[in-house]
Each structure stands twice: as structure tokens, then as C-alpha cells.
Design a protein around this motif. Structure first.
Motif, PDB file in Angstrom:
ATOM      1  N   ASN A  76     -26.362  35.725  24.082  1.00 38.95           N
ATOM      2  CA  ASN A  76     -27.043  34.501  23.681  1.00 38.95           C
ATOM      3  C   ASN A  76     -27.080  33.469  24.793  1.00 38.95           C
ATOM      4  OD1 ASN A  76     -25.238  35.400  20.969  1.00 38.95           O
ATOM      5  ND2 ASN A  76     -27.439  35.154  20.715  1.00 38.95           N
ATOM      6  N   THR A  77     -28.157  32.707  24.811  1.00 37.36           N
ATOM      7  CA  THR A  77     -28.250  31.591  25.734  1.00 37.36           C
ATOM      8  C   THR A  77     -27.282  30.495  25.293  1.00 37.36           C
ATOM      9  OG1 THR A  77     -30.549  32.049  26.284  1.00 37.36           O
ATOM     10  CG2 THR A  77     -29.764  29.794  26.623  1.00 37.36           C
ATOM     11  N   MET A  78     -26.574  29.964  26.269  1.00 37.90           N
ATOM     12  CA  MET A  78     -25.643  28.869  26.010  1.00 37.90           C
ATOM     13  C   MET A  78     -25.856  27.789  27.058  1.00 37.90           C
ATOM     14  SD  MET A  78     -22.165  30.943  25.001  1.00 37.90           S
ATOM     15  CE  MET A  78     -21.391  29.516  24.240  1.00 37.90           C
ATOM     16  N   GLY A  79     -25.398  26.594  26.752  1.00 41.29           N
ATOM     17  CA  GLY A  79     -25.584  25.533  27.723  1.00 41.29           C
ATOM     18  C   GLY A  79     -24.896  24.256  27.323  1.00 41.29           C
ATOM     19  N   TRP A  80     -25.220  23.215  28.079  1.00 36.55           N
ATOM     20  CA  TRP A  80     -24.627  21.896  27.874  1.00 36.55           C
ATOM     21  C   TRP A  80     -25.709  20.830  27.873  1.00 36.55           C
ATOM     22  CZ3 TRP A  80     -19.412  21.195  27.101  1.00 36.55           C
ATOM     23  CH2 TRP A  80     -18.586  22.281  27.386  1.00 36.55           C
ATOM     24  N   TYR A  81     -25.597  19.927  26.925  1.00 33.33           N
ATOM     25  CA  TYR A  81     -26.365  18.701  26.889  1.00 33.33           C
ATOM     26  C   TYR A  81     -25.395  17.539  27.055  1.00 33.33           C
ATOM     27  CZ  TYR A  81     -30.878  20.488  25.128  1.00 33.33           C
ATOM     28  OH  TYR A  81     -32.099  21.099  24.989  1.00 33.33           O
ATOM     29  N   ARG A  82     -25.942  16.381  27.323  1.00 29.96           N
ATOM     30  CA  ARG A  82     -25.143  15.164  27.312  1.00 29.96           C
ATOM     31  C   ARG A  82     -25.957  14.022  26.740  1.00 29.96           C
ATOM     32  NH1 ARG A  82     -24.643  13.944  33.843  1.00 29.96           N
ATOM     33  NH2 ARG A  82     -26.814  13.322  34.195  1.00 29.96           N
ATOM     34  N   GLN A  83     -25.238  13.047  26.203  1.00 33.72           N
ATOM     35  CA  GLN A  83     -25.886  11.863  25.654  1.00 33.72           C
ATOM     36  C   GLN A  83     -25.085  10.633  26.015  1.00 33.72           C
ATOM     37  OE1 GLN A  83     -26.712  11.954  21.417  1.00 33.72           O
ATOM     38  NE2 GLN A  83     -28.377  10.481  21.681  1.00 33.72           N
ATOM     39  N   ALA A  84     -25.723   9.763  26.762  1.00 32.57           N
ATOM     40  CA  ALA A  84     -25.112   8.491  27.136  1.00 32.57           C
ATOM     41  C   ALA A  84     -25.486   7.440  26.099  1.00 32.57           C
ATOM     42  CB  ALA A  84     -25.592   8.079  28.523  1.00 32.57           C
ATOM     43  N   PRO A  85     -24.691   6.374  25.988  1.00 32.64           N
ATOM     44  CA  PRO A  85     -24.997   5.322  25.004  1.00 32.64           C
ATOM     45  C   PRO A  85     -26.399   4.755  25.187  1.00 32.64           C
ATOM     46  CG  PRO A  85     -22.807   5.022  25.899  1.00 32.64           C
ATOM     47  CD  PRO A  85     -23.444   6.110  26.706  1.00 32.64           C
ATOM     48  N   GLY A  86     -27.160   4.712  24.119  1.00 30.58           N
ATOM     49  CA  GLY A  86     -28.496   4.150  24.161  1.00 30.58           C
ATOM     50  C   GLY A  86     -29.553   5.040  24.769  1.00 30.58           C
ATOM     51  N   LYS A  87     -29.174   6.277  25.095  1.00 29.48           N
ATOM     52  CA  LYS A  87     -30.124   7.196  25.716  1.00 29.48           C
ATOM     53  C   LYS A  87     -30.282   8.452  24.875  1.00 29.48           C
ATOM     54  CE  LYS A  87     -29.414   5.724  30.497  1.00 29.48           C
ATOM     55  NZ  LYS A  87     -29.139   6.183  31.892  1.00 29.48           N
ATOM     56  N   GLU A  88     -31.379   9.156  25.116  1.00 29.49           N
ATOM     57  CA  GLU A  88     -31.603  10.412  24.420  1.00 29.49           C
ATOM     58  C   GLU A  88     -30.707  11.516  24.994  1.00 29.49           C
ATOM     59  OE1 GLU A  88     -36.344   9.794  23.261  1.00 29.49           O
ATOM     60  OE2 GLU A  88     -35.702  11.454  24.528  1.00 29.49           O
ATOM     61  N   ARG A  89     -30.461  12.524  24.151  1.00 31.65           N
ATOM     62  CA  ARG A  89     -29.693  13.662  24.617  1.00 31.65           C
ATOM     63  C   ARG A  89     -30.512  14.412  25.659  1.00 31.65           C
ATOM     64  NH1 ARG A  89     -26.533  17.367  20.260  1.00 31.65           N
ATOM     65  NH2 ARG A  89     -25.876  15.241  19.708  1.00 31.65           N
ATOM     66  N   GLU A  90     -29.880  14.786  26.769  1.00 29.87           N
ATOM     67  CA  GLU A  90     -30.590  15.476  27.828  1.00 29.87           C
ATOM     68  C   GLU A  90     -29.889  16.782  28.185  1.00 29.87           C
ATOM     69  OE1 GLU A  90     -30.662  13.742  31.735  1.00 29.87           O
ATOM     70  OE2 GLU A  90     -28.589  13.026  31.622  1.00 29.87           O
ATOM     71  N   LEU A  91     -30.707  17.767  28.565  1.00 26.53           N
ATOM     72  CA  LEU A  91     -30.174  19.057  28.966  1.00 26.53           C
ATOM     73  C   LEU A  91     -29.535  18.946  30.343  1.00 26.53           C
ATOM     74  CD1 LEU A  91     -29.927  22.109  28.353  1.00 26.53           C
ATOM     75  CD2 LEU A  91     -32.147  22.383  29.487  1.00 26.53           C
ATOM     76  N   VAL A  92     -28.333  19.477  30.472  1.00 21.94           N
ATOM     77  CA  VAL A  92     -27.609  19.432  31.743  1.00 21.94           C
ATOM     78  C   VAL A  92     -27.667  20.780  32.454  1.00 21.94           C
ATOM     79  CG1 VAL A  92     -25.352  19.094  32.809  1.00 21.94           C
ATOM     80  CG2 VAL A  92     -26.055  17.651  30.889  1.00 21.94           C
ATOM     81  N   VAL A 135     -21.251  11.678  26.336  1.00 22.11           N
ATOM     82  CA  VAL A 135     -20.641  12.717  25.504  1.00 22.11           C
ATOM     83  C   VAL A 135     -21.350  14.023  25.839  1.00 22.11           C
ATOM     84  CG1 VAL A 135     -20.154  13.527  23.182  1.00 22.11           C
ATOM     85  CG2 VAL A 135     -20.083  11.079  23.677  1.00 22.11           C
ATOM     86  N   TYR A 136     -20.576  15.032  26.148  1.00 23.01           N
ATOM     87  CA  TYR A 136     -21.115  16.337  26.525  1.00 23.01           C
ATOM     88  C   TYR A 136     -20.979  17.312  25.355  1.00 23.01           C
ATOM     89  CZ  TYR A 136     -21.654  14.906  31.357  1.00 23.01           C
ATOM     90  OH  TYR A 136     -22.067  14.274  32.505  1.00 23.01           O
ATOM     91  N   TYR A 137     -22.077  17.980  25.048  1.00 28.78           N
ATOM     92  CA  TYR A 137     -22.126  18.928  23.932  1.00 28.78           C
ATOM     93  C   TYR A 137     -22.494  20.313  24.445  1.00 28.78           C
ATOM     94  CZ  TYR A 137     -22.669  14.659  21.134  1.00 28.78           C
ATOM     95  OH  TYR A 137     -22.502  13.418  20.556  1.00 28.78           O
ATOM     96  N   CYS A 138     -21.751  21.317  24.030  1.00 26.99           N
ATOM     97  CA  CYS A 138     -22.197  22.675  24.322  1.00 26.99           C
ATOM     98  C   CYS A 138     -23.019  23.188  23.152  1.00 26.99           C
ATOM     99  CB  CYS A 138     -21.028  23.605  24.628  1.00 26.99           C
ATOM    100  SG  CYS A 138     -20.052  24.096  23.211  1.00 26.99           S
ATOM    101  N   TYR A 139     -23.832  24.180  23.436  1.00 20.63           N
ATOM    102  CA  TYR A 139     -24.655  24.774  22.387  1.00 20.63           C
ATOM    103  C   TYR A 139     -24.806  26.267  22.627  1.00 20.63           C
ATOM    104  CZ  TYR A 139     -28.745  25.313  25.420  1.00 20.63           C
ATOM    105  OH  TYR A 139     -29.603  25.700  26.411  1.00 20.63           O
ATOM    106  N   ALA A 140     -25.179  26.957  21.571  1.00 21.85           N
ATOM    107  CA  ALA A 140     -25.479  28.386  21.655  1.00 21.85           C
ATOM    108  C   ALA A 140     -26.671  28.681  20.756  1.00 21.85           C
ATOM    109  CB  ALA A 140     -24.269  29.212  21.217  1.00 21.85           C
ATOM    110  N   ASP A 141     -27.608  29.442  21.278  1.00 20.82           N
ATOM    111  CA  ASP A 141     -28.775  29.860  20.503  1.00 20.82           C
ATOM    112  C   ASP A 141     -28.551  31.277  20.000  1.00 20.82           C
ATOM    113  OD1 ASP A 141     -31.086  28.231  22.774  1.00 20.82           O
ATOM    114  OD2 ASP A 141     -30.157  27.490  20.932  1.00 20.82           O
ATOM    115  N   ARG A 142     -28.651  31.446  18.682  1.00 16.67           N
ATOM    116  CA  ARG A 142     -28.406  32.764  18.109  1.00 16.67           C
ATOM    117  C   ARG A 142     -29.267  32.945  16.871  1.00 16.67           C
ATOM    118  NH1 ARG A 142     -24.993  37.073  17.743  1.00 16.67           N
ATOM    119  NH2 ARG A 142     -24.456  37.792  15.655  1.00 16.67           N
ATOM    120  N   LEU A 143     -30.054  33.999  16.885  1.00 15.25           N
ATOM    121  CA  LEU A 143     -30.879  34.393  15.735  1.00 15.25           C
ATOM    122  C   LEU A 143     -31.715  33.232  15.208  1.00 15.25           C
ATOM    123  CD1 LEU A 143     -28.258  36.604  13.840  1.00 15.25           C
ATOM    124  CD2 LEU A 143     -30.072  37.321  15.408  1.00 15.25           C
TER     125      LEU A 143
END
Length: 115
Positions: free
Chosen positions: A32-48, A92-100
Motif C-alpha cells: 500500500n501507498t503510505m505517506g505523511w501530511y502536515r497541517q500548520a495552524p490556520g493552513k490547509e493540510r499539505e502533502l509532505v 502537526v504531522y499525520y501519516c496515512y495509508a491507502d488500502r482498498l
């Protein structure tokens, strides 16, 4: 179901390094594809950074040459090595995983870059 738990955030001075880790459970994530996003205060979540099952990676322009994403399929983890950190990396850094057809998210971990 997939559960993702991040760790490794904290406070670091500009120019310093941190390593984030994301542990997956509930399903094997090696294909599965995995990755990290981040979101700073007052900003949209962005792919890292993104890493696909074959190991190919892609990065946001703002972190190229400073961040490195990696995965350990045996341990079901994805990591993000962050070097030469800047105040604008604070988020704030968020990891994610895409599955099915679903995208699963971790709870997030705070990274603060400040002197």
C-alpha cells in the motif's frame, strides 16, 4: 481495518533533526501507498512525502533534500527523517495509508521548530 500510530514529534531548534515513525496494525501494508501530511495552524493540510509499495518516493518541493521517507515492510512502519528543520516546518504531522479504496490516518504528532 487499519490503525496508524505516529511517534517521534517534539521541540527542536532550527537546523536540528527529528525522526517520525508511524506503526500500522490491523493489516499488512507492504503493498500500500503510505505517506505523511502536515497541517500548520490556520493552513490547509499539505502533502509532505509519499512512498509506494515498490519504494519509489515523492516529496513536496519545500522539503526536498531535507526530508527522507522510508518504510520497513517487515515491521509495517513508515518513517520520516527530517533534517535541517526550519520554523516553517512547525505543524502537526499525520501519516496515512491507502488500502482498498480507503485512506486511513494516524492521530498526528506535533513538530515544533523554534529557538
Amino acid at each position: 481495518q487499519v490503525q496508524l500510530v505516529e511517534s517521534g514529534g517534539g521541540l527542536v531548534q532550527p537546523g536540528g533533526s527529528l525522526r517520525l515513525s508511524c506503526a500500522g496494525s490491523g493489516s499488512a501494508l507492504s503493498r500500500n501507498t503510505m505517506g505523511w501530511y502536515r497541517q500548520a495552524p490556520g493552513k490547509e493540510r499539505e502533502l509532505v512525502a509519499v512512498i509506494i509499495s515498490g519504494g519509489s518516493t515523492n516529496y513536496a518541493n519545500s522539503v526536498k533534500g531535507r526530508f527522507t521517507i522510508s518504510r520497513d515492510n517487515a515491521k509495517n512502519t513508515v518513517g520520516l527523517q527530517m533534517n535541517n528543520l526550519k520554523p516553517e516546518d512547525t505543524a502537526v504531522y499525520y501519516c496515512y495509508a491507502d488500502r482498498l479504496g480507503f485512506r486511513y490516518w494516524g492521530q498526528g504528532t506535533q513538530v515544533t521548530v523554534s529557538s
